[in-house]
Design a protein around this motif. Structure first.
Motif, PDB file in Angstrom:
ATOM      1  N   ASP A  96     115.821  46.704  -7.675  1.00 11.87           N
ATOM      2  CA  ASP A  96     116.220  48.090  -7.412  1.00 11.87           C
ATOM      3  C   ASP A  96     116.962  48.620  -8.623  1.00 11.87           C
ATOM      4  OD1 ASP A  96     115.250  48.319  -4.793  1.00 11.87           O
ATOM      5  OD2 ASP A  96     117.058  47.412  -3.958  1.00 11.87           O
ATOM      6  N   TYR A  97     116.516  49.770  -9.117  1.00 11.89           N
ATOM      7  CA  TYR A  97     117.184  50.437 -10.227  1.00 11.89           C
ATOM      8  C   TYR A  97     117.930  51.653  -9.702  1.00 11.89           C
ATOM      9  CZ  TYR A  97     114.155  47.811 -13.401  1.00 11.89           C
ATOM     10  OH  TYR A  97     113.509  46.820 -14.083  1.00 11.89           O
ATOM     11  N   PHE A  98     119.056  51.939 -10.333  1.00  9.34           N
ATOM     12  CA  PHE A  98     119.835  53.127  -9.986  1.00  9.34           C
ATOM     13  C   PHE A  98     120.431  53.690 -11.264  1.00  9.34           C
ATOM     14  CE2 PHE A  98     123.996  55.012  -9.140  1.00  9.34           C
ATOM     15  CZ  PHE A  98     123.643  56.007  -8.251  1.00  9.34           C
ATOM     16  N   LEU A  99     120.329  55.011 -11.446  1.00  2.34           N
ATOM     17  CA  LEU A  99     120.956  55.714 -12.563  1.00  2.34           C
ATOM     18  C   LEU A  99     121.817  56.840 -12.027  1.00  2.34           C
ATOM     19  CD1 LEU A  99     117.905  56.121 -14.982  1.00  2.34           C
ATOM     20  CD2 LEU A  99     119.891  54.633 -15.336  1.00  2.34           C
ATOM     21  N   ASP A 100     123.014  56.991 -12.590  1.00  2.00           N
ATOM     22  CA  ASP A 100     123.914  58.084 -12.256  1.00  2.00           C
ATOM     23  C   ASP A 100     124.178  58.843 -13.556  1.00  2.00           C
ATOM     24  OD1 ASP A 100     125.754  59.817 -11.189  1.00  2.00           O
ATOM     25  OD2 ASP A 100     127.322  58.315 -10.903  1.00  2.00           O
ATOM     26  N   THR A 101     123.663  60.068 -13.645  1.00  2.00           N
ATOM     27  CA  THR A 101     123.757  60.874 -14.864  1.00  2.00           C
ATOM     28  C   THR A 101     124.404  62.219 -14.537  1.00  2.00           C
ATOM     29  OG1 THR A 101     121.684  62.111 -14.652  1.00  2.00           O
ATOM     30  CG2 THR A 101     121.524  59.862 -15.539  1.00  2.00           C
ATOM     31  N   PRO A 102     124.850  62.959 -15.537  1.00  2.00           N
ATOM     32  CA  PRO A 102     125.367  64.309 -15.270  1.00  2.00           C
ATOM     33  C   PRO A 102     124.336  65.215 -14.587  1.00  2.00           C
ATOM     34  CG  PRO A 102     126.068  63.603 -17.438  1.00  2.00           C
ATOM     35  CD  PRO A 102     125.080  62.566 -16.943  1.00  2.00           C
TER      36      PRO A 102
ATOM     37  N   ARG B  14     127.853  60.622 -21.028  1.00  2.19           N
ATOM     38  CA  ARG B  14     127.998  59.281 -20.491  1.00  2.19           C
ATOM     39  C   ARG B  14     127.145  59.151 -19.237  1.00  2.19           C
ATOM     40  NH1 ARG B  14     130.223  56.773 -16.382  1.00  2.19           N
ATOM     41  NH2 ARG B  14     130.956  58.745 -15.549  1.00  2.19           N
ATOM     42  N   PHE B  15     126.461  58.021 -19.086  1.00  2.00           N
ATOM     43  CA  PHE B  15     125.726  57.760 -17.854  1.00  2.00           C
ATOM     44  C   PHE B  15     125.846  56.296 -17.494  1.00  2.00           C
ATOM     45  CE2 PHE B  15     122.769  57.091 -21.258  1.00  2.00           C
ATOM     46  CZ  PHE B  15     121.883  56.115 -20.839  1.00  2.00           C
ATOM     47  N   TYR B  16     125.578  55.996 -16.235  1.00  3.16           N
ATOM     48  CA  TYR B  16     125.801  54.678 -15.670  1.00  3.16           C
ATOM     49  C   TYR B  16     124.530  54.235 -14.956  1.00  3.16           C
ATOM     50  CZ  TYR B  16     127.314  51.337 -12.106  1.00  3.16           C
ATOM     51  OH  TYR B  16     127.412  50.232 -11.295  1.00  3.16           O
ATOM     52  N   GLY B  17     124.321  52.941 -14.848  1.00  2.00           N
ATOM     53  CA  GLY B  17     123.181  52.440 -14.097  1.00  2.00           C
ATOM     54  C   GLY B  17     123.316  50.976 -13.757  1.00  2.00           C
ATOM     55  N   ARG B  18     122.349  50.506 -12.960  1.00  2.00           N
ATOM     56  CA  ARG B  18     122.323  49.082 -12.612  1.00  2.00           C
ATOM     57  C   ARG B  18     120.913  48.691 -12.204  1.00  2.00           C
ATOM     58  NH1 ARG B  18     125.138  51.351  -8.217  1.00  2.00           N
ATOM     59  NH2 ARG B  18     123.935  51.232  -6.302  1.00  2.00           N
ATOM     60  N   GLY B  19     120.670  47.398 -12.239  1.00  4.03           N
ATOM     61  CA  GLY B  19     119.442  46.797 -11.740  1.00  4.03           C
ATOM     62  C   GLY B  19     119.822  45.625 -10.856  1.00  4.03           C
ATOM     63  N   MET B  20     119.362  45.621  -9.609  1.00  5.83           N
ATOM     64  CA  MET B  20     119.710  44.567  -8.644  1.00  5.83           C
ATOM     65  C   MET B  20     118.441  43.882  -8.154  1.00  5.83           C
ATOM     66  SD  MET B  20     123.010  44.435  -8.204  1.00  5.83           S
ATOM     67  CE  MET B  20     123.038  43.455  -6.712  1.00  5.83           C
ATOM     68  N   ILE B  21     118.408  42.564  -8.250  1.00  3.20           N
ATOM     69  CA  ILE B  21     117.249  41.792  -7.808  1.00  3.20           C
ATOM     70  C   ILE B  21     117.376  41.508  -6.320  1.00  3.20           C
ATOM     71  CG2 ILE B  21     116.049  39.595  -8.074  1.00  3.20           C
ATOM     72  CD1 ILE B  21     116.886  39.678 -11.015  1.00  3.20           C
ATOM     73  N   ASN B  22     116.274  41.703  -5.589  1.00  3.45           N
ATOM     74  CA  ASN B  22     116.221  41.471  -4.148  1.00  3.45           C
ATOM     75  C   ASN B  22     115.266  40.325  -3.869  1.00  3.45           C
ATOM     76  OD1 ASN B  22     117.639  43.963  -3.470  1.00  3.45           O
ATOM     77  ND2 ASN B  22     115.816  44.922  -4.291  1.00  3.45           N
ATOM     78  N   GLY B  23     115.483  39.642  -2.767  1.00  4.77           N
ATOM     79  CA  GLY B  23     114.561  38.568  -2.413  1.00  4.77           C
ATOM     80  C   GLY B  23     114.632  38.212  -0.953  1.00  4.77           C
ATOM     81  N   THR B  24     113.661  37.428  -0.524  1.00  2.00           N
ATOM     82  CA  THR B  24     113.619  37.001   0.862  1.00  2.00           C
ATOM     83  C   THR B  24     114.412  35.718   1.082  1.00  2.00           C
ATOM     84  OG1 THR B  24     111.541  35.885   0.371  1.00  2.00           O
ATOM     85  CG2 THR B  24     111.415  38.096   1.330  1.00  2.00           C
ATOM     86  N   TRP B  25     114.713  35.011  -0.005  1.00  2.00           N
ATOM     87  CA  TRP B  25     115.616  33.871   0.066  1.00  2.00           C
ATOM     88  C   TRP B  25     116.247  33.675  -1.307  1.00  2.00           C
ATOM     89  CZ3 TRP B  25     113.979  28.866  -1.936  1.00  2.00           C
ATOM     90  CH2 TRP B  25     112.682  28.844  -2.411  1.00  2.00           C
ATOM     91  N   PRO B  26     117.336  32.911  -1.419  1.00  2.00           N
ATOM     92  CA  PRO B  26     118.140  32.937  -2.644  1.00  2.00           C
ATOM     93  C   PRO B  26     117.416  32.578  -3.939  1.00  2.00           C
ATOM     94  CG  PRO B  26     119.310  31.808  -0.895  1.00  2.00           C
ATOM     95  CD  PRO B  26     117.933  32.085  -0.389  1.00  2.00           C
ATOM     96  N   TRP B  27     116.379  31.737  -3.903  1.00  2.00           N
ATOM     97  CA  TRP B  27     115.773  31.281  -5.147  1.00  2.00           C
ATOM     98  C   TRP B  27     114.553  32.086  -5.555  1.00  2.00           C
ATOM     99  CZ3 TRP B  27     119.055  28.502  -7.632  1.00  2.00           C
ATOM    100  CH2 TRP B  27     119.980  27.756  -6.920  1.00  2.00           C
TER     101      TRP B  27
END
Length: 194
Positions: A135-141, A116-129
């Motif tokens: 940013d990607y993150f993976l958590d694996t064994p 089993r592994f987990y991850g996410r992708g988060m969008i960043n910006g200088t203003w809301p629109w």
């Protein structure tokens, strides 16, 4: 997160069930996954075809009104030469469909089938629109992995889920061509992050 089993038939590229086609105002996604042994295949299994190195798509997000391979942020996978081991990485398409994979120092993290592994992708910006990166993150064994990619925000920042897709371009000689070499399955849970 509750995982669901996704299946693909030999010779096909889209896993079933298909992802929902609903729009979301979101800042990212998270997932949990397990590859079944049927996802791994050797170079010999596909006649030595170099298309084996194409990245297959696990899950992610794209602009609701666009193509899957434009303005998308997703997690990709492919088999490595160690039996039963998959490479997993962040995979980003810009507004023209060009891609960025991994990062210069560490391109991917390895995951054994059945783990089993987990991850996410988060969008960043200088203003809301408008965003400027994901940013990607993976958590694996085997440990964690992260990367930051440039991201072209859609004009209207409404997204839909994409993946799970087996295939790449058939641009190398050989019999493989990017479709599943046999029936395969994996488990996947997906959540939007608002």
């Amino acid at each position: 997160m509750k995982r669901q089993t996704y299946h693909i038939k030999k010779g096909k590229t889209d896993f079933r069930p298909r992802e929902p086609f609903w729009p979301h105002w979101a800042t990212g996604f998270e997932f949990e996954a397990v590859f079944h042994a049927s996802c791994w295949f050797s170079s010999e299994d596909v006649g030595g075809d170099d298309d084996r190195d194409d990245w297959l798509k696990l899950t992610g997000m794209t602009g609701f009104f666009g193509w899957n391979d434009h303005r998308s942020a997703l997690i990709a996978f492919r088999p490595v030469n160690k039996e039963g081991v998959m490479a997993v990485t962040g995979y980003t398409n810009d507004r023209k469909g060009n891609r960025q994979v991994g990062k210069k120092t560490i391109q991917f993290k390895e995951v054994e089938v059945g783990q089993r592994f987990y991850g996410r992708g988060m969008i960043n910006g200088t203003w809301p629109w408008r965003a400027d990166s994901v940013d990607y993150f993976l958590d694996t064994p085997a440990g964690t992995w992260s990367a930051n990619h440039y991201f072209d925000t859609p004009m209207l920042p409404v997204y839909r889920q994409i993946g799970t897709y087996w295939g790449g371009k058939n641009n190398s000689p050989g019999p493989y061509g990017g479709a599943a070499p046999w029936d395969a399955s994996l488990e996947l849970a997906f959540n939007w992050i608002n």
